[in-house]
Design a protein around this motif. Sequence first.
Motif, mmCIF file in Angstrom:
data_model
loop_
_atom_site.group_PDB
_atom_site.id
_atom_site.type_symbol
_atom_site.label_atom_id
_atom_site.label_comp_id
_atom_site.label_asym_id
_atom_site.label_seq_id
_atom_site.Cartn_x
_atom_site.Cartn_y
_atom_site.Cartn_z
ATOM 1 N N PRO A 113 22.103 30.930 -35.164
ATOM 2 C CA PRO A 113 20.800 30.305 -35.510
ATOM 3 C C PRO A 113 19.658 31.140 -34.797
ATOM 4 N N PHE A 114 18.423 31.141 -35.577
ATOM 5 C CA PHE A 114 17.266 31.727 -34.853
ATOM 6 C C PHE A 114 17.200 31.002 -33.524
ATOM 7 N N ASP A 115 16.869 31.893 -32.681
ATOM 8 C CA ASP A 115 16.693 31.481 -30.999
ATOM 9 C C ASP A 115 15.576 32.060 -30.224
ATOM 10 N N PRO A 116 14.721 31.103 -30.233
ATOM 11 C CA PRO A 116 13.411 31.597 -29.463
ATOM 12 C C PRO A 116 13.750 32.244 -28.149
ATOM 13 N N ASP A 117 14.830 31.805 -27.492
ATOM 14 C CA ASP A 117 14.873 32.461 -26.098
ATOM 15 C C ASP A 117 15.300 33.845 -26.253
ATOM 16 N N THR A 118 16.352 34.282 -27.199
ATOM 17 C CA THR A 118 16.823 35.367 -27.354
ATOM 18 C C THR A 118 15.747 36.092 -27.780
ATOM 19 N N VAL A 119 14.817 35.848 -28.784
ATOM 20 C CA VAL A 119 13.950 36.627 -29.656
ATOM 21 C C VAL A 119 12.674 37.077 -28.591
ATOM 22 N N ILE A 120 12.293 35.986 -27.765
ATOM 23 C CA ILE A 120 11.427 36.381 -26.731
ATOM 24 C C ILE A 120 12.018 37.524 -25.734
ATOM 25 N N ARG A 121 13.171 37.432 -25.370
ATOM 26 C CA ARG A 121 13.778 38.614 -24.566
ATOM 27 C C ARG A 121 13.794 39.749 -25.154
ATOM 28 N N GLN A 122 13.866 39.934 -26.517
ATOM 29 C CA GLN A 122 13.913 40.818 -27.368
ATOM 30 C C GLN A 122 12.539 41.755 -27.325
ATOM 31 N N TRP A 123 11.478 40.660 -27.324
ATOM 32 C CA TRP A 123 10.068 41.274 -27.249
ATOM 33 C C TRP A 123 10.025 42.024 -26.069
ATOM 34 N N HIS A 124 10.338 41.581 -24.782
ATOM 35 C CA HIS A 124 10.280 42.046 -23.561
ATOM 36 C C HIS A 124 11.003 43.511 -23.435
ATOM 37 N N THR A 125 12.312 43.459 -24.074
ATOM 38 C CA THR A 125 12.985 44.619 -24.403
ATOM 39 C C THR A 125 12.301 45.787 -25.083
ATOM 40 N N ALA A 126 11.713 45.403 -26.135
ATOM 41 C CA ALA A 126 11.216 46.486 -27.216
ATOM 42 C C ALA A 126 9.909 46.753 -26.575
ATOM 43 N N THR A 127 9.022 45.989 -25.854
ATOM 44 C CA THR A 127 7.830 46.285 -25.530
ATOM 45 C C THR A 127 8.131 47.432 -24.231
ATOM 46 N N ARG A 128 9.200 47.229 -23.427
ATOM 47 C CA ARG A 128 9.512 48.094 -22.058
ATOM 48 C C ARG A 128 9.906 49.245 -22.907
ATOM 49 N N GLU A 129 10.707 49.397 -23.824
ATOM 50 C CA GLU A 129 11.193 50.787 -24.546
ATOM 51 C C GLU A 129 9.932 51.485 -25.065
ATOM 52 N N ALA A 130 9.124 50.570 -25.747
ATOM 53 C CA ALA A 130 7.914 51.316 -26.231
ATOM 54 C C ALA A 130 6.973 52.178 -24.752
ATOM 55 N N LEU A 131 6.818 51.328 -23.948
ATOM 56 C CA LEU A 131 6.128 51.835 -22.766
ATOM 57 C C LEU A 131 7.045 53.254 -22.107
ATOM 58 N N GLU A 132 8.191 52.957 -22.068
ATOM 59 C CA GLU A 132 9.240 53.952 -21.927
ATOM 60 C C GLU A 132 8.963 55.356 -22.510
ATOM 61 N N ALA A 133 8.668 55.075 -23.853
ATOM 62 C CA ALA A 133 8.749 56.246 -24.904
ATOM 63 C C ALA A 133 7.408 56.845 -24.840
ATOM 64 N N GLY A 134 6.345 56.233 -23.906
ATOM 65 C CA GLY A 134 5.158 56.882 -23.750
ATOM 66 C C GLY A 134 3.885 56.344 -24.344
ATOM 67 N N PHE A 135 4.279 55.399 -25.078
ATOM 68 C CA PHE A 135 3.355 54.341 -25.730
ATOM 69 C C PHE A 135 2.543 53.367 -24.759
ATOM 70 N N THR A 136 1.249 53.226 -25.309
ATOM 71 C CA THR A 136 0.308 52.234 -24.466
ATOM 72 C C THR A 136 0.860 50.828 -24.590
ATOM 73 N N GLY A 137 1.614 50.635 -25.608
ATOM 74 C CA GLY A 137 2.105 49.118 -25.740
ATOM 75 C C GLY A 137 2.771 49.030 -27.020
ATOM 76 N N LEU A 138 3.289 47.836 -27.498
ATOM 77 C CA LEU A 138 3.765 47.340 -28.864
ATOM 78 C C LEU A 138 2.967 46.621 -29.954
ATOM 79 N N ARG A 139 2.855 46.868 -30.814
ATOM 80 C CA ARG A 139 2.146 46.227 -31.839
ATOM 81 C C ARG A 139 3.071 45.963 -33.032
ATOM 82 N N ALA A 140 3.179 44.838 -33.381
ATOM 83 C CA ALA A 140 4.217 44.089 -34.229
ATOM 84 C C ALA A 140 3.659 43.524 -35.465
ATOM 85 N N MET A 141 4.083 43.449 -36.571
ATOM 86 C CA MET A 141 3.645 42.673 -38.066
ATOM 87 C C MET A 141 4.855 42.253 -38.496
#
Lengths: 328, 294
Positions: B97-125
């Motif tokens: 099932p959809f799990d807020p804890d898991t998805v919030i962790r994914q946001w942290h990972t995805a944002t870190r990856e965006a920064l590591e790739a040289g972007f200033t941050g992550l914007r999602a829709m």
Amino acid sequence: MTTTSLATAADRAPAQSFDHRALLYRAPEQLTERAAAFVTEALDAGQPVLVALPAPAAEPLRDRLGPAADRAGWVDMTVLGRNPGRILSALHGFAERHPGRAPHIVEEAVRPGHDSARVREAIRHEALLNLAFEGRTASLLCAYDASALPSRVLDRVRRTHPLLAAGDGRPGAQDRSPHYTDPLRICADCDTELPPPPGTAELLPYTSGDLSAVRARADRWAEESGLGPRRRTDFVLAVCEATTNSVRHGGGAGTLRLWAGDGAVRAEVRDGGLLGDPLAGRKRPDPLSPSGGRGLWMIHELCDFVELRNTPDGLQLRMAMSLDGPPA
Amino acid sequence: MGGVSEGTCSAAPGAYPCSGMHTSVVYATDDAWATRVSACVRRGIERDERLLYFAHRTPPETVFATLADRGIDVAAARRRGQLSVRTAQESYLAELPFDPDTVIRQWHTATREALEAGFTGLRAMGEMDWYGAGVPGAERLLEYELRMHREAFDLLPLAAMCLYDRRLLPDRDVALLEAAHLSRIREPGERLHPPVLAVTPLADRPGLGLTGELNADSRAALAGALATLRHGSDGDEVDLTSLVHIDAAATAGLAAVALRTPARRLTVRGAPPSLLRTIDLFPELGAALEVPSR
């Protein structure tokens, strides 16, 4: 103690189990004498004591007991007994606070002049005490003014109390009541049909999704009917708990009727539910219990008078609030 | 942590508010959707943020085509790894099932990856119509939306636009979920009845604001609010100033949150008379809550 001489042998006997007796007194002094003996004996034995009498009866008893009075708990039955449906909770709660001991309680739930509906619910309360305290070590002395209460009320007293303690000047007279009756039978007898609401009563059917609208209407109606803010909070909270019970446990829908008259506002909730436990709402629930059970107890605490009937069509819950009642 | 990605918010990590980070868009036409999404993408490109679009019903190629139609150089953005479209099913709904804890962790990972790739941050829709599609765990979406403020937007250079299409979701759900956003965009003419209970993050301090009524008809919204508070911390506030009525079950629910953690303070501000009367009857509930007088 001089007062102990006035107690009968049975009065003095340590309570080995639930000892529920009616004291039919013929003069206020007799109530004071017998109650003082009962209280003194219990206090001397180190047992917890609660006196639940109307103020006019409590004052002479306090005087008679002197400083010892402070060792007992006191509840004004004029306030507590306004709705007989909440007396049991207070008494049971007192007993619960003294586990392993033998609580002694003096109460007077019916006074001359109480209307028949209130007497009926007080009698139901007396019957239910026998169920609620079954197996518990406790002693209750229930006072009735035999000089002024109608004989039909005194007959019911003899049916609801396993023991009768004489208060009519016959020292030592005390006996099992030959008329004692199964409490559930008494409750069934008390389940008289309620007089129908007037045709002018406001009618509000409701189901899931309607609770806010019903609350808002009940609040507005109570305000228009003259109920002050604090008592309106109580009334509306009771109506909300009752309608919520309908939606959650009473078949998912119900009907609310509101009407005023005789100095009170009344609300009646009818739904498809049935009340299986006659003690429901008469013992203080754990408010944090996930299974709920708060609503009916709160309704008894919040309202001046509550009547509950299992009918062929479901549950009928009638709540009343005096327009001139205490502010909270 | 680097700078935040929304010009309106300059709060330091851990400080409130970052109300511009989490925006709801309520719409009912394809044109309104295209306008809002393309504006969001354009802003992200300007700020050199990584852009992620989470589709539920819209085919990814339609998203790309729409952005291109609106004048965005989609090909260039995709080439440099700046813009991508993923389906909810392959991302945050991949594990149910959809799990807020898991998805919030994914946001942290995805944002870190965006920064590591040289972007200033992550914007999602994200298209949120999966809420009404019987997805297991969907009942935790409100909790997720509320928790994101404190557990993600407050900490990360992350912004998100939640897309609520009224053609795909009942109004009552849209109204409830929209209220969980501090920044809300409604297309002109999009009128919604307020939900029985609206739960909104407090803009200037940790906690929640509750508006409307707390009764059996708003129990699902209360569950989201309570779950959010359970993940909060000592001193959180529940602002009931705009609450008309609270029933005993809901008061008990609030007290239970405070009692879960020993010595945790949960301040209930603006308590309505029904709450005050309930804690008068049940002092143990009142003892669990800090209730300043209204």
